[in-house]
Design an enzyme around this catalytic site. Structure first.
Site, PDB file in Angstrom:
ATOM      1  N   HIS A   1     -38.331 -15.218 -43.997  1.00  0.00           N
ATOM      2  CA  HIS A   1     -37.461 -14.259 -44.678  1.00  0.00           C
ATOM      3  C   HIS A   1     -35.998 -14.600 -44.405  1.00  0.00           C
ATOM      4  CE1 HIS A   1     -35.599 -10.405 -45.756  1.00  0.00           C
ATOM      5  NE2 HIS A   1     -36.681 -10.173 -46.470  1.00  0.00           N
TER       6      HIS A   1
ATOM      7  N   GLU B   1     -33.398 -12.782 -43.935  1.00  0.00           N
ATOM      8  CA  GLU B   1     -32.798 -11.993 -42.845  1.00  0.00           C
ATOM      9  C   GLU B   1     -33.167 -12.579 -41.489  1.00  0.00           C
ATOM     10  OE1 GLU B   1     -33.566  -7.888 -40.445  1.00  0.00           O
ATOM     11  OE2 GLU B   1     -33.859  -7.780 -42.599  1.00  0.00           O
TER      12      GLU B   1
ATOM     13  N   THR C   1     -35.305  -5.732 -39.764  1.00  0.00           N
ATOM     14  CA  THR C   1     -34.993  -4.343 -40.122  1.00  0.00           C
ATOM     15  C   THR C   1     -36.064  -3.701 -40.989  1.00  0.00           C
ATOM     16  OG1 THR C   1     -33.700  -5.084 -42.038  1.00  0.00           O
ATOM     17  CG2 THR C   1     -32.501  -4.707 -39.970  1.00  0.00           C
TER      18      THR C   1
ATOM     19  N   CYS D   1     -34.727  -0.479 -39.386  1.00  0.00           N
ATOM     20  CA  CYS D   1     -33.870   0.465 -40.091  1.00  0.00           C
ATOM     21  C   CYS D   1     -34.513   1.854 -40.111  1.00  0.00           C
ATOM     22  CB  CYS D   1     -33.644  -0.043 -41.518  1.00  0.00           C
ATOM     23  SG  CYS D   1     -32.891   1.148 -42.639  1.00  0.00           S
TER      24      CYS D   1
ATOM     25  N   SER E   1     -39.791  -7.794 -48.995  1.00  0.00           N
ATOM     26  CA  SER E   1     -40.531  -7.590 -47.760  1.00  0.00           C
ATOM     27  C   SER E   1     -40.849  -6.128 -47.529  1.00  0.00           C
ATOM     28  CB  SER E   1     -39.707  -8.129 -46.571  1.00  0.00           C
ATOM     29  OG  SER E   1     -40.327  -7.830 -45.338  1.00  0.00           O
TER      30      SER E   1
END
Length: 347
Positions: free
Chosen positions: A133, A135, A176, A204, A233
């Site tokens: 991913h 991130e 997150t 998050c 995701s």
């Protein structure tokens, strides 16, 4: 729609409930607003990779002038560059020095970057997330030493392969949008295996609440429709926490699930953090229309038999009408009523 109160629509014997947390999260909304402002003000705006993981949103932004660059070599020297919501790697940041840049990194992602960047030189970072991913790749680039794992089993395998971790300084973080359930299992393992590990909850808050609300609604419905891009995701995580989940990208895909819609008494809908409100509305409206058509075809007698008054239903079950779960208003056609979201957890 995220953060709004959920609601239900009732058509004859069928109920359609929408999670209040469905739709744009703060980070995605912020990034999209930045992109829209920049494309209105500047002639050339390039994003370093897809701004968010939603094809429809990207198409709309590209129609407004945003250009997606796979590599900086594609960007003219003086063009303005927008950093995607997933953040930028150390290498990309260095390459952008001296160039006009707007940073749309989600604040939750930026917080993780700050944590790992400030970690001591002898500290090893343990990160739950998808290694591929954007991130996670960006976050890993800011670490001096890092191990990325996609779940508890991978973590345990890494742990057996690295006995030296027992005497090292460790910091554990999560992508997150990681699964809250998987993270909790990993945290339990880390607490037992490493007294030297500093465990930081970096999922998050909106993601946690969205997953909890979806799981709770899923337990009360016959089927859950999860609306969002298949590349997202957090959308895939949502589908994973729901029982009997159907993942769709748009209302156009509902034609293939007509039997699921009409055979269900209670349908739930949630949506990923990068799914626009317009897409959710289109799904709700099309599903409602399918229910109305089925109700009209069934005729009034069928409707009355399915949706009996609460007092009669309670009497049949020898229950007090006040305790009966199915309210009389179930017979109202396409009315809207609020649905309370579950209590949120601390971030």
């Amino acid at each position: 729609m995220s953060g709004a109160e959920g609601y239900s629509r009732i058509v004859g014997p069928r109920r359609l409930s929408v999670c209040g947390s469905a739709g744009f999260c703060f980070g995605v909304g912020r990034a999209v607003d930045m992109a829209m402002s920049l494309t209105e003000a500047l002639p050339e705006v390039y994003c370093a990779g897809p701004l968010v993981h939603n094809g429809r949103v990207l198409e709309e932004l590209q129609a407004r002038g945003l250009r997606i660059a796979g590599d900086l070599s594609e960007v003219p020297p003086n063009a303005h560059i927008l950093i995607r919501s997933h953040g930028a790697s150390r290498e990309l940041r260095q390459s952008l020095e001296g160039r006009p840049v707007t940073d749309a990194t989600c604040p939750c992602v930026a917080r993780i970057h700050d944590i790992v960047r400030r970690a001591g030189p002898d500290t090893h970072i343990l990160m739950l997330g998808d290694p591929e991913h954007p991130e996670v790749r960006a976050t890993a680039s800011w670490c001096r030493s890092v191990s990325v794992f996609d779940g508890p089993e991978a973590l345990e395998t890494l742990s057996r392969a690295h006995p030296e971790w027992e005497s090292m300084s460790l910091i554990a973080v999560a992508q997150t949008t990681a699964s809250l359930v998987l993270w909790e299992v990993c945290v339990d393992f880390l607490k037992k295996a490493y007294t030297n590990a500093q465990i930081l909850d970096t999922i998050c808050h909106a993601t946690s609440m969205r997953q909890q609300e979806a799981a709770a609604m899923s337990a009360q419905t016959d089927v859950m429709f999860v609306v969002g891009d298949r590349k997202s995701s957090n959308t895939n995580r949502l589908a994973g926490v729901c029982e009997r989940a159907v993942l769709i990208q748009s209302a156009d895909e509902l034609d293939g699930y007509r039997s699921e819609i009409l055979s269900s008494g209670h349908i739930g809908i949630t949506a990923g953090a990068s799914t626009p409100a317009s897409t959710i509305k289109e799904v709700v409206e099309k599903m409602t229309e399918e229910m109305k058509k089925a109700e009209q075809a069934a005729g009034p007698e069928t409707t009355r038999e399915i949706a009996a008054p609460a007092e009669d239903a309670a009497a049949a079950e020898n229950l007090d009408p006040a305790e009966e779960a199915a309210p009389a208003e179930e017979t109202v056609s396409a009315e809207t009523e609020p649905v309370a979201a579950p209590d949120a957890v601390d971030p």
